[in-house]
Scaffold this active site. Structure first.
Site, mmCIF file in Angstrom:
data_model
loop_
_atom_site.group_PDB
_atom_site.id
_atom_site.type_symbol
_atom_site.label_atom_id
_atom_site.label_comp_id
_atom_site.label_asym_id
_atom_site.label_seq_id
_atom_site.Cartn_x
_atom_site.Cartn_y
_atom_site.Cartn_z
ATOM 1 C CE LYS A 1 46.349 -34.549 34.905
ATOM 2 N NZ LYS A 1 45.281 -34.730 33.907
ATOM 3 C CE1 TYR B 1 46.866 -31.602 36.997
ATOM 4 C CE2 TYR B 1 49.252 -31.441 36.816
ATOM 5 C CZ TYR B 1 48.005 -31.417 36.228
ATOM 6 O OH TYR B 1 47.891 -31.236 34.872
HETATM 7 N N1 LIG Z 1 46.863 -25.885 31.503
HETATM 8 C C1 LIG Z 1 48.023 -26.501 31.597
HETATM 9 O O1 LIG Z 1 49.084 -25.840 31.642
HETATM 10 C C2 LIG Z 1 48.104 -28.004 31.600
HETATM 11 C C3 LIG Z 1 49.390 -28.585 31.571
HETATM 12 C C4 LIG Z 1 49.498 -29.971 31.566
HETATM 13 C C5 LIG Z 1 48.347 -30.744 31.578
HETATM 14 N N2 LIG Z 1 47.111 -30.151 31.609
HETATM 15 C C6 LIG Z 1 45.936 -31.027 31.609
HETATM 16 O O2 LIG Z 1 45.061 -30.651 30.549
HETATM 17 C C7 LIG Z 1 43.700 -30.888 30.934
HETATM 18 C C8 LIG Z 1 42.881 -29.618 30.781
HETATM 19 O O3 LIG Z 1 43.464 -28.599 31.595
HETATM 20 P P1 LIG Z 1 42.963 -27.081 31.571
HETATM 21 O O4 LIG Z 1 44.153 -26.267 31.841
HETATM 22 O O5 LIG Z 1 42.126 -26.836 30.382
HETATM 23 O O6 LIG Z 1 42.055 -27.055 32.891
HETATM 24 P P2 LIG Z 1 40.790 -26.130 33.275
HETATM 25 O O7 LIG Z 1 40.787 -24.891 32.497
HETATM 26 O O8 LIG Z 1 40.783 -26.075 34.763
HETATM 27 O O9 LIG Z 1 39.540 -27.024 32.771
HETATM 28 C C9 LIG Z 1 39.293 -28.262 33.378
HETATM 29 C C10 LIG Z 1 38.004 -28.821 32.837
HETATM 30 O O10 LIG Z 1 37.727 -30.044 33.550
HETATM 31 C C11 LIG Z 1 36.422 -29.990 34.087
HETATM 32 N N3 LIG Z 1 36.300 -30.803 35.285
HETATM 33 C C12 LIG Z 1 36.995 -30.725 36.436
HETATM 34 N N4 LIG Z 1 36.549 -31.643 37.311
HETATM 35 C C13 LIG Z 1 35.551 -32.323 36.684
HETATM 36 C C14 LIG Z 1 34.705 -33.381 37.056
HETATM 37 N N5 LIG Z 1 34.756 -33.935 38.277
HETATM 38 N N6 LIG Z 1 33.797 -33.853 36.152
HETATM 39 C C15 LIG Z 1 33.728 -33.306 34.930
HETATM 40 N N7 LIG Z 1 34.476 -32.279 34.519
HETATM 41 C C16 LIG Z 1 35.383 -31.791 35.401
HETATM 42 C C17 LIG Z 1 36.199 -28.510 34.356
HETATM 43 O O11 LIG Z 1 34.821 -28.261 34.494
HETATM 44 P P3 LIG Z 1 34.286 -26.949 35.303
HETATM 45 O O12 LIG Z 1 34.425 -25.818 34.351
HETATM 46 O O13 LIG Z 1 32.888 -27.323 35.625
HETATM 47 O O14 LIG Z 1 35.163 -26.781 36.507
HETATM 48 C C18 LIG Z 1 36.806 -27.899 33.090
HETATM 49 O O15 LIG Z 1 35.898 -28.001 32.012
HETATM 50 C C19 LIG Z 1 43.757 -31.417 32.361
HETATM 51 O O16 LIG Z 1 43.737 -32.826 32.344
HETATM 52 C C20 LIG Z 1 45.095 -30.923 32.868
HETATM 53 O O17 LIG Z 1 45.596 -31.699 33.912
HETATM 54 C C21 LIG Z 1 46.972 -28.813 31.624
#
Ligand SMILES: NC(=O)c1ccc[n+]([C@@H]2O[C@H](COP(=O)([O-])OP(=O)(O)OC[C@H]3O[C@@H](n4cnc5c(N)ncnc54)[C@H](OP(=O)(O)O)[C@@H]3O)[C@@H](O)[C@H]2O)c1
Length: 242
Positions: A169, A165
């Site tokens: 990034k 991860y």
């Molecule tokens: N949450 C945090 O604390 C945090 C912190 C820093 C950065 N981020 C970044 O913010 C972004 C969103 O994170 P989140 O926490 O909302 O994650 P999440 O709840 O796991 O949601 C991820 C989304 O990406 C989709 N996805 C994953 N693989 C995919 C693929 N191959 N093709 C199309 N869609 C795909 C998932 O679809 P499905 O529902 O079908 O699995 C889901 O809609 C990410 O880039 C993450 O790295 C998050």
């Protein structure tokens, strides 16, 4: 060509992506929910439409080139352009961990979705983004991609041990800088967003920030004025060190 500003958010079925779509919709954009599972994408769009948002769905699996091509062709047919691309879809792969314990398979999966999927999606959408008067590209990154923060043994970031991860990034940051340089004369601004640790499936449900708070960082970058910054990693508190 449609007169409405359109915004594609990848992985918009839940978490921060869904909130980014909601907030861009509230600002008047036609939001296109990128969903690898069409039924779940339709459910998300229905929920947003019920809130008065102009939402559409496109099937988009970022690791599948045919799916990416079909999504770009559909957006071209319906809108003829794309004003905002938010590359939000990402994973923390099973088997991700400290360097000494991360499997090759976990590394491959991380890069396939978080880096190659992001670049393939961006390149497929670029002709549509160039058709918009002042397009914005936002790549979801993380404080875990800051070499300065992870390299500081006193930083909490040095304790989060997910090689696939974190390093994928870091690659997203480089994609952001290089694309910003490449597009510098076009008016298209390209930035990376650190949403902070948000309560989602990925972030853990005890995380301190809401998905809406995380989304706001990306939405600000998606709606930057002309001459706004490009090629930087932004968090809520400002630009983060690489
Ligand atoms: N949450 C945090 O604390 C945090 C912190 C820093 C950065 N981020 C970044 O913010 C972004 C969103 O994170 P989140 O926490 O909302 O994650 P999440 O709840 O796991 O949601 C991820 C989304 O990406 C989709 N996805 C994953 N693989 C995919 C693929 N191959 N093709 C199309 N869609 C795909 C998932 O679809 P499905 O529902 O079908 O699995 C889901 O809609 C990410 O880039 C993450 O790295 C998050």
């Amino acid at each position: 060509m449609s007169n409405h500003k359109s915004a594609l958010v990848t992985g918009a079925t839940k978490g921060i992506g869904r909130e980014i779509a909601r907030q861009l919709g509230d600002l008047g954009y036609t939001v296109i929910i990128g969903a690898r599972d069409l039924a779940r994408g339709e459910a998300t769009a229905k929920e947003l439409i019920a809130e008065g948002i102009d939402a559409e769905v496109v099937r988009l699996e970022v690791t599948d080139d045919d799916s990416i091509r079909a999504a770009a062709a559909w957006i071209d047919e319906v809108h003829g352009r794309l004003d905002v691309l938010v590359n939000n879809a990402a994973i923390i792969a099973d088997g991700d961990g400290p360097v000494s314990e991360t499997s090759a398979e976990a590394l491959r999966a991380s890069y396939q979705t978080n880096v190659i999927g992001l670049v393939s999606t961006t390149n497929a959408m670029l002709p549509l983004l160039r058709n918009a008067p002042a397009a914005r590209i936002v790549n979801l990154s993380s404080e875990l991609a800051s070499l300065t923060r992870v390299g500081d043994p006193d930083s909490e970031m040095s304790t989060i041990l997910t090689l696939g991860y974190n390093s994928s990034k870091v690659a997203v940051n480089m994609v952001t800088v290089m694309l910003a340089n490449e597009l510098r004369d076009t008016g298209i601004l390209v930035n990376a967003a650190d949403p902070g640790n948000c309560a989602t499936d990925m972030g853990g449900w005890d995380a301190p920030r809401t998905p809406a708070q995380g989304a706001a960082v990306a939405v600000r970058l998606a709606t930057l004025p002309p001459n706004g910054p490009t090629g930087r990693l932004h968090a809520e508190e400002g630009v983060l060190p690489w």
